[in-house]
Write a protein that holds these residues in place. Sequence first.
Motif, PDB file in Angstrom:
ATOM      1  N   VAL A  25      -6.724  -3.756   7.260  1.00  0.00           N
ATOM      2  CA  VAL A  25      -5.737  -3.592   7.472  1.00  0.00           C
ATOM      3  C   VAL A  25      -4.411  -4.378   8.064  1.00  0.00           C
ATOM      4  O   VAL A  25      -4.710  -3.736   9.408  1.00  0.00           O
ATOM      5  CB  VAL A  25      -5.196  -2.869   6.387  1.00  0.00           C
ATOM      6  CG1 VAL A  25      -3.917  -2.797   5.930  1.00  0.00           C
ATOM      7  CG2 VAL A  25      -5.622  -1.952   5.465  1.00  0.00           C
ATOM      8  N   PHE A  27      -0.949  -6.515   8.953  1.00  0.00           N
ATOM      9  CA  PHE A  27       0.635  -6.591   8.097  1.00  0.00           C
ATOM     10  C   PHE A  27       1.276  -6.812   9.338  1.00  0.00           C
ATOM     11  O   PHE A  27       1.710  -5.912  10.412  1.00  0.00           O
ATOM     12  CB  PHE A  27       1.016  -6.283   6.363  1.00  0.00           C
ATOM     13  CG  PHE A  27       1.334  -4.558   7.232  1.00  0.00           C
ATOM     14  CD1 PHE A  27       2.501  -4.140   7.792  1.00  0.00           C
ATOM     15  CD2 PHE A  27       0.320  -3.935   7.045  1.00  0.00           C
ATOM     16  CE1 PHE A  27       2.867  -3.147   7.977  1.00  0.00           C
ATOM     17  CE2 PHE A  27       0.458  -2.333   7.328  1.00  0.00           C
ATOM     18  CZ  PHE A  27       2.267  -1.884   7.602  1.00  0.00           C
ATOM     19  N   LEU A  35       8.872  -1.392   3.662  1.00  0.00           N
ATOM     20  CA  LEU A  35       7.538  -1.956   3.541  1.00  0.00           C
ATOM     21  C   LEU A  35       7.121  -0.628   1.598  1.00  0.00           C
ATOM     22  O   LEU A  35       7.455   0.512   2.561  1.00  0.00           O
ATOM     23  CB  LEU A  35       6.610  -2.105   4.438  1.00  0.00           C
ATOM     24  CG  LEU A  35       5.171  -2.572   3.704  1.00  0.00           C
ATOM     25  CD1 LEU A  35       4.852  -3.546   2.668  1.00  0.00           C
ATOM     26  CD2 LEU A  35       4.000  -2.036   4.467  1.00  0.00           C
ATOM     27  N   LEU A  37       4.375   0.569   0.068  1.00  0.00           N
ATOM     28  CA  LEU A  37       2.556   1.054   0.249  1.00  0.00           C
ATOM     29  C   LEU A  37       2.784   1.392  -1.413  1.00  0.00           C
ATOM     30  O   LEU A  37       3.216   2.561  -1.988  1.00  0.00           O
ATOM     31  CB  LEU A  37       2.390   2.159   0.895  1.00  0.00           C
ATOM     32  CG  LEU A  37       2.531   1.942   2.177  1.00  0.00           C
ATOM     33  CD1 LEU A  37       1.420   2.665   3.151  1.00  0.00           C
ATOM     34  CD2 LEU A  37       1.852   0.196   2.569  1.00  0.00           C
ATOM     35  N   LYS A  45      -2.653   4.898   0.836  1.00  0.00           N
ATOM     36  CA  LYS A  45      -1.969   5.267   1.393  1.00  0.00           C
ATOM     37  C   LYS A  45      -1.781   5.564   2.738  1.00  0.00           C
ATOM     38  O   LYS A  45      -0.936   5.869   3.233  1.00  0.00           O
ATOM     39  CB  LYS A  45      -1.283   5.335  -0.204  1.00  0.00           C
ATOM     40  CG  LYS A  45      -0.950   4.034  -1.182  1.00  0.00           C
ATOM     41  CD  LYS A  45      -0.149   4.613  -2.467  1.00  0.00           C
ATOM     42  CE  LYS A  45      -0.422   5.880  -3.163  1.00  0.00           C
ATOM     43  NZ  LYS A  45      -1.343   5.639  -3.652  1.00  0.00           N
ATOM     44  N   ARG A 208       9.255  -6.047   0.862  1.00  0.00           N
ATOM     45  CA  ARG A 208       7.444  -6.275   0.743  1.00  0.00           C
ATOM     46  C   ARG A 208       6.754  -4.804   0.966  1.00  0.00           C
ATOM     47  O   ARG A 208       7.333  -3.911   0.610  1.00  0.00           O
ATOM     48  CB  ARG A 208       6.995  -6.539   2.264  1.00  0.00           C
ATOM     49  CG  ARG A 208       8.529  -7.453   3.261  1.00  0.00           C
ATOM     50  CD  ARG A 208       7.126  -8.310   4.338  1.00  0.00           C
ATOM     51  NE  ARG A 208       8.200  -9.541   4.565  1.00  0.00           N
ATOM     52  CZ  ARG A 208       7.847  -9.907   6.358  1.00  0.00           C
ATOM     53  NH1 ARG A 208       6.466  -9.945   6.178  1.00  0.00           N
ATOM     54  NH2 ARG A 208       8.402 -10.745   6.360  1.00  0.00           N
ATOM     55  N   LEU A 210       2.663  -3.554   0.039  1.00  0.00           N
ATOM     56  CA  LEU A 210       0.934  -3.611   0.474  1.00  0.00           C
ATOM     57  C   LEU A 210       0.588  -2.972  -0.781  1.00  0.00           C
ATOM     58  O   LEU A 210       1.421  -1.717  -1.473  1.00  0.00           O
ATOM     59  CB  LEU A 210       0.632  -3.374   1.947  1.00  0.00           C
ATOM     60  CG  LEU A 210      -0.393  -2.950   1.896  1.00  0.00           C
ATOM     61  CD1 LEU A 210      -0.901  -4.191   2.002  1.00  0.00           C
ATOM     62  CD2 LEU A 210      -0.573  -2.280   2.758  1.00  0.00           C
ATOM     63  N   THR A 217      -6.794  -3.922   0.586  1.00  0.00           N
ATOM     64  CA  THR A 217      -5.308  -4.651   0.878  1.00  0.00           C
ATOM     65  C   THR A 217      -6.484  -5.517  -1.122  1.00  0.00           C
ATOM     66  O   THR A 217      -7.214  -6.418  -0.700  1.00  0.00           O
ATOM     67  CB  THR A 217      -5.251  -5.028   1.026  1.00  0.00           C
ATOM     68  OG1 THR A 217      -5.397  -4.385   2.875  1.00  0.00           O
ATOM     69  CG2 THR A 217      -3.738  -6.189   1.584  1.00  0.00           C
ATOM     70  N   VAL A 220      -0.004  -8.308  -0.568  1.00  0.00           N
ATOM     71  CA  VAL A 220       0.894  -8.089   1.144  1.00  0.00           C
ATOM     72  C   VAL A 220       1.148  -9.053   0.533  1.00  0.00           C
ATOM     73  O   VAL A 220       1.370 -10.279   0.956  1.00  0.00           O
ATOM     74  CB  VAL A 220       0.146  -7.686   2.277  1.00  0.00           C
ATOM     75  CG1 VAL A 220      -0.327  -8.536   2.898  1.00  0.00           C
ATOM     76  CG2 VAL A 220       1.284  -6.617   2.603  1.00  0.00           C
ATOM     77  N   VAL A 226       3.716  -9.383  -5.481  1.00  0.00           N
ATOM     78  CA  VAL A 226       2.576  -8.650  -5.327  1.00  0.00           C
ATOM     79  C   VAL A 226       2.523  -7.435  -6.097  1.00  0.00           C
ATOM     80  O   VAL A 226       1.432  -7.333  -6.964  1.00  0.00           O
ATOM     81  CB  VAL A 226       2.576  -7.705  -3.648  1.00  0.00           C
ATOM     82  CG1 VAL A 226       1.575  -6.570  -4.055  1.00  0.00           C
ATOM     83  CG2 VAL A 226       2.682  -8.380  -2.307  1.00  0.00           C
TER      84      VAL A 226
END
Length: 257
Positions: A25, A27, A35, A37, A45, A208, A210, A217, A220, A226
């Motif tokens: 992963v 980012f 961020l 998850l 996660k 953001r 993910l 993934t 993201v 997303v």
Amino acid sequence: MSGATLSVREVSWQAGQGTTILHPVSFELPAGQVLGLAGANGAGKSTLLRLLYRFHKPSTGSVFLDGHDIWKMSARSTARKVAAVLQEQPTDFALSVWEIVALGRRPHGTGFSGSGRKDQEITESALDTMALLPLAARSFGTLSGGERQRVMVARALAQEPELLILDEPTNHLDIRHQLEIVALISSLNITIVTSLHDLNLAGRVCDRVLLLHQGRTVAVGLPQDVLTPSHIEKAYSVQARVEQLASSAETHLTFHL
């Protein structure tokens, strides 16, 4: 408090027998951003979060804070920069709320109510932020699940981190305190990575997102890019529809089997 830039580069993690739980992963998260998850249970996660707060060492890849590899820093130095609020809560119920929150000062060399004036001021400020001052003298063991969760967030704030890790921070909370945590996430001037089950909440508070599926993934980026029906169907095996709320400009996701 101020945030740090988080760079995650090709990190993965394998269990003891070689089973890959999290595939590589990557980012970038600018300082001060949030961020989220997201993904179904078992998506990876919590494993990714453990890599970020140095509980597990990545099988591959690296985690950088402001360009510094956290595994090349001492554990104490990392603890001064990274704080985590986990779903598991402490079992030492004999301590008071004040004492639990004051433990957040330990990476800075202190940690109890007898500490210096600065530590006491920081502890008090963290309690005030989480509306816990009236409970400061209470035993941790007498609190409700939601109150305990707020105490753990306050302890993390007392740590004065540059990166705050939150593992399902709204668990055990009623609607009022869920909204308070959401408002807190939005207002803090630190970098935050949080796992969230509620995708509408993720879209509302995160800069953001993910999205993970079985340790890989899915996507993201910005929430609107997303949290699309096609990505959600791949991650959760459900159909999703984006609806425009009539009373505002906000969008809302609905789900169907």
